[in-house]
Design a protein around this motif. Structure first.
Motif, PDB file in Angstrom:
ATOM      1  N   SER A  46      10.051  -2.019   6.160  1.00 55.87           N
ATOM      2  CA  SER A  46       9.261  -0.974   5.969  1.00 55.87           C
ATOM      3  C   SER A  46       9.851   0.218   5.131  1.00 55.87           C
ATOM      4  O   SER A  46       8.814   0.482   4.784  1.00 55.87           O
ATOM      5  N   ARG A  47      10.857  -0.178   4.321  1.00 52.12           N
ATOM      6  CA  ARG A  47      11.756   0.255   2.871  1.00 52.12           C
ATOM      7  C   ARG A  47      10.707  -0.304   2.029  1.00 52.12           C
ATOM      8  O   ARG A  47      10.129   0.624   1.037  1.00 52.12           O
ATOM      9  N   LEU A  48      10.046  -1.598   1.889  1.00 49.09           N
ATOM     10  CA  LEU A  48       9.278  -2.130   1.079  1.00 49.09           C
ATOM     11  C   LEU A  48       8.265  -1.293   0.882  1.00 49.09           C
ATOM     12  O   LEU A  48       7.682  -0.734  -0.105  1.00 49.09           O
ATOM     13  N   ILE A  49       7.363  -0.652   2.104  1.00 49.03           N
ATOM     14  CA  ILE A  49       6.333  -0.726   1.714  1.00 49.03           C
ATOM     15  C   ILE A  49       6.244   1.234   2.108  1.00 49.03           C
ATOM     16  O   ILE A  49       5.302   1.524   1.711  1.00 49.03           O
ATOM     17  N   GLN A  50       7.855   1.963   2.320  1.00 53.84           N
ATOM     18  CA  GLN A  50       7.979   3.247   1.767  1.00 53.84           C
ATOM     19  C   GLN A  50       7.498   3.101   0.844  1.00 53.84           C
ATOM     20  O   GLN A  50       6.790   4.493   0.182  1.00 53.84           O
ATOM     21  N   SER A  51       8.465   2.837  -0.001  1.00 57.34           N
ATOM     22  CA  SER A  51       8.478   3.021  -1.252  1.00 57.34           C
ATOM     23  C   SER A  51       7.244   3.007  -2.132  1.00 57.34           C
ATOM     24  O   SER A  51       7.333   2.565  -2.935  1.00 57.34           O
ATOM     25  N   ASP A  52       6.297   1.368  -1.493  1.00 58.90           N
ATOM     26  CA  ASP A  52       5.296   1.200  -2.624  1.00 58.90           C
ATOM     27  C   ASP A  52       4.007   0.342  -1.455  1.00 58.90           C
ATOM     28  O   ASP A  52       3.946  -0.515  -0.070  1.00 58.90           O
ATOM     29  N   ARG A  76       1.506  -6.076  11.177  1.00 61.55           N
ATOM     30  CA  ARG A  76       0.897  -6.284  12.098  1.00 61.55           C
ATOM     31  C   ARG A  76       1.552  -5.058  13.462  1.00 61.55           C
ATOM     32  O   ARG A  76       1.013  -4.382  14.081  1.00 61.55           O
ATOM     33  N   ARG A  77       2.327  -5.891  13.341  1.00 64.12           N
ATOM     34  CA  ARG A  77       3.597  -5.424  14.512  1.00 64.12           C
ATOM     35  C   ARG A  77       3.875  -3.843  14.179  1.00 64.12           C
ATOM     36  O   ARG A  77       4.039  -3.136  15.355  1.00 64.12           O
ATOM     37  N   LEU A  78       4.076  -3.795  13.105  1.00 56.93           N
ATOM     38  CA  LEU A  78       4.883  -2.799  13.362  1.00 56.93           C
ATOM     39  C   LEU A  78       3.655  -1.424  12.821  1.00 56.93           C
ATOM     40  O   LEU A  78       4.146  -0.197  13.208  1.00 56.93           O
ATOM     41  N   VAL A  79       2.621  -1.836  13.109  1.00 57.46           N
ATOM     42  CA  VAL A  79       1.752  -0.853  12.720  1.00 57.46           C
ATOM     43  C   VAL A  79       1.006  -0.517  14.729  1.00 57.46           C
ATOM     44  O   VAL A  79       1.219   0.449  15.300  1.00 57.46           O
ATOM     45  N   ALA A  80       1.021  -1.473  15.231  1.00 57.78           N
ATOM     46  CA  ALA A  80       1.070  -1.378  16.878  1.00 57.78           C
ATOM     47  C   ALA A  80       1.548  -0.792  17.185  1.00 57.78           C
ATOM     48  O   ALA A  80       1.651  -0.444  18.384  1.00 57.78           O
ATOM     49  N   GLU A  86       0.600   5.444   9.325  1.00 56.16           N
ATOM     50  CA  GLU A  86      -0.694   5.581   8.350  1.00 56.16           C
ATOM     51  C   GLU A  86      -0.182   5.083   7.071  1.00 56.16           C
ATOM     52  O   GLU A  86       0.487   5.289   6.934  1.00 56.16           O
ATOM     53  N   TRP A  87      -1.581   4.829   6.818  1.00 55.95           N
ATOM     54  CA  TRP A  87      -1.420   4.166   5.215  1.00 55.95           C
ATOM     55  C   TRP A  87      -2.467   4.792   4.639  1.00 55.95           C
ATOM     56  O   TRP A  87      -3.690   6.145   4.593  1.00 55.95           O
ATOM     57  N   ARG A  88      -1.976   6.165   3.276  1.00 60.61           N
ATOM     58  CA  ARG A  88      -2.729   6.871   2.540  1.00 60.61           C
ATOM     59  C   ARG A  88      -1.332   6.885   1.206  1.00 60.61           C
ATOM     60  O   ARG A  88      -0.777   6.965   0.957  1.00 60.61           O
ATOM     61  N   GLY A  89      -2.914   7.790  -0.052  1.00 63.14           N
ATOM     62  CA  GLY A  89      -2.256   8.027  -1.542  1.00 63.14           C
ATOM     63  C   GLY A  89      -1.261   9.437  -1.494  1.00 63.14           C
ATOM     64  O   GLY A  89      -1.835  10.078  -0.235  1.00 63.14           O
ATOM     65  N   VAL A  90      -0.227   9.103  -2.156  1.00 63.70           N
ATOM     66  CA  VAL A  90       0.210  10.002  -2.141  1.00 63.70           C
ATOM     67  C   VAL A  90      -0.019  11.377  -3.378  1.00 63.70           C
ATOM     68  O   VAL A  90      -0.394  10.545  -4.607  1.00 63.70           O
ATOM     69  N   LEU A  91      -1.318  12.278  -3.379  1.00 60.94           N
ATOM     70  CA  LEU A  91      -1.502  13.552  -4.930  1.00 60.94           C
ATOM     71  C   LEU A  91      -0.684  14.352  -5.679  1.00 60.94           C
ATOM     72  O   LEU A  91       0.164  14.698  -4.684  1.00 60.94           O
ATOM     73  N   ASP A  92      -0.963  14.134  -6.777  1.00 59.16           N
ATOM     74  CA  ASP A  92      -0.194  15.438  -7.503  1.00 59.16           C
ATOM     75  C   ASP A  92      -0.646  16.430  -7.150  1.00 59.16           C
ATOM     76  O   ASP A  92      -1.918  16.597  -7.714  1.00 59.16           O
ATOM     77  N   PRO A  93       0.036  17.675  -6.243  1.00 55.48           N
ATOM     78  CA  PRO A  93      -0.497  18.966  -6.084  1.00 55.48           C
ATOM     79  C   PRO A  93      -1.601  19.497  -6.727  1.00 55.48           C
ATOM     80  O   PRO A  93      -2.181  20.437  -7.075  1.00 55.48           O
ATOM     81  N   LYS A 177      12.951  17.842  -4.355  1.00 55.71           N
ATOM     82  CA  LYS A 177      12.635  16.851  -3.957  1.00 55.71           C
ATOM     83  C   LYS A 177      11.731  16.632  -3.057  1.00 55.71           C
ATOM     84  O   LYS A 177      11.367  17.164  -2.122  1.00 55.71           O
ATOM     85  N   GLU A 178      10.504  15.885  -2.970  1.00 57.16           N
ATOM     86  CA  GLU A 178       9.558  16.115  -2.018  1.00 57.16           C
ATOM     87  C   GLU A 178       9.433  14.428  -1.061  1.00 57.16           C
ATOM     88  O   GLU A 178       8.909  13.575  -2.646  1.00 57.16           O
ATOM     89  N   THR A 179       9.870  14.493  -0.408  1.00 58.95           N
ATOM     90  CA  THR A 179       8.938  12.665  -0.050  1.00 58.95           C
ATOM     91  C   THR A 179       8.345  12.606   1.246  1.00 58.95           C
ATOM     92  O   THR A 179       9.196  13.565   2.537  1.00 58.95           O
ATOM     93  N   THR A 180       7.561  11.729   1.882  1.00 56.88           N
ATOM     94  CA  THR A 180       7.339  11.024   3.301  1.00 56.88           C
ATOM     95  C   THR A 180       8.541  10.367   3.535  1.00 56.88           C
ATOM     96  O   THR A 180       8.046   9.605   4.934  1.00 56.88           O
TER      97      THR A 180
END
Length: 191
Positions: A46-52, A76-80, A86-93, A177-180
């Motif tokens: 979870s830490r890895l996918i949050q950072s990348d 797969r289990r973490l998603v289930a 959700e999976w998404r890109g973070v845009l530069d506002p 700082k702005e993060t999800t």
């Protein structure tokens, strides 16, 4: 470890050997051993996918010390389980015409509150809407292009809502700082 021509692997902190084909047993042991729903491997993933969010399963497997198939199954289990929402890109506002970030306190009357909230969350300018304690009813995070766009948004979208009694807007001059990413609590089950 092998048993005839069938591969076996070690699973769980208690080092039980389980037949690789017995996925149902793995799921049952996983649930019994992890009342919180996440063990140390899940937390590391979870830490890895949050950072990348684009990290490959092979990279996850190497970083966590599991096989690629195990990393895929864990994802797969973490998603289930709804842990990964959700999976998404973070845009530069600034680069997409939403450079101005504001926070708006919104006071609403009880009558029509649900309808007002339902309307507010539909606007793409509203990034977050929080029901809060204190003198105001809600805190809304809004991103628009500039103050002209903000004024138009407030006059045409927010203030016409019947339940909205009053608003107070605070402009962000600079985001430090702005993060999800959320903090994942460490526990003794981490490897």
């Amino acid at each position: 470890m092998t048993l005839g021509n069938r591969r076996r692997f070690s699973y769980s902190p208690i080092d039980r050997s389980i037949d690789i084909y017995s996925v149902k047993i793995i799921d049952i042991l996983y649930i019994l051993n992890n009342k919180s729903g996440m063990d140390g491997v899940d937390k590391k993933i979870s830490r890895l996918i949050q950072s990348d969010g684009r990290i490959s399963s092979a990279q996850i497997a190497e970083a966590v010390g599991v096989s690629v198939s195990t990393a895929n199954e864990r994802l797969r289990r973490l998603v289930a389980q709804g842990i990964v929402k959700e999976w998404r890109g973070v845009l530069d506002p600034d680069k997409v015409g939403a450079a101005l970030c504001v926070f708006v306190f919104v006071d609403v009357s009880y009558e029509g509150e649900a309808e007002a909230c339902a309307a507010l969350i539909q606007f793409p300018e509203v990034l977050e809407l929080h029901h809060i304690s204190g003198p105001h009813s809600y805190l809304m995070k809004v991103r628009v292009q500039n103050t002209t766009a903000l004024q138009q948004f407030m006059q045409t979208c927010v203030k016409p809502l019947k339940a909205v009694l009053k608003t107070e807007t605070i402009l962000s001059l600079e985001a430090q700082k702005e993060t999800t990413a959320v903090k994942i609590s460490p526990q003794s089950d981490e490897r």
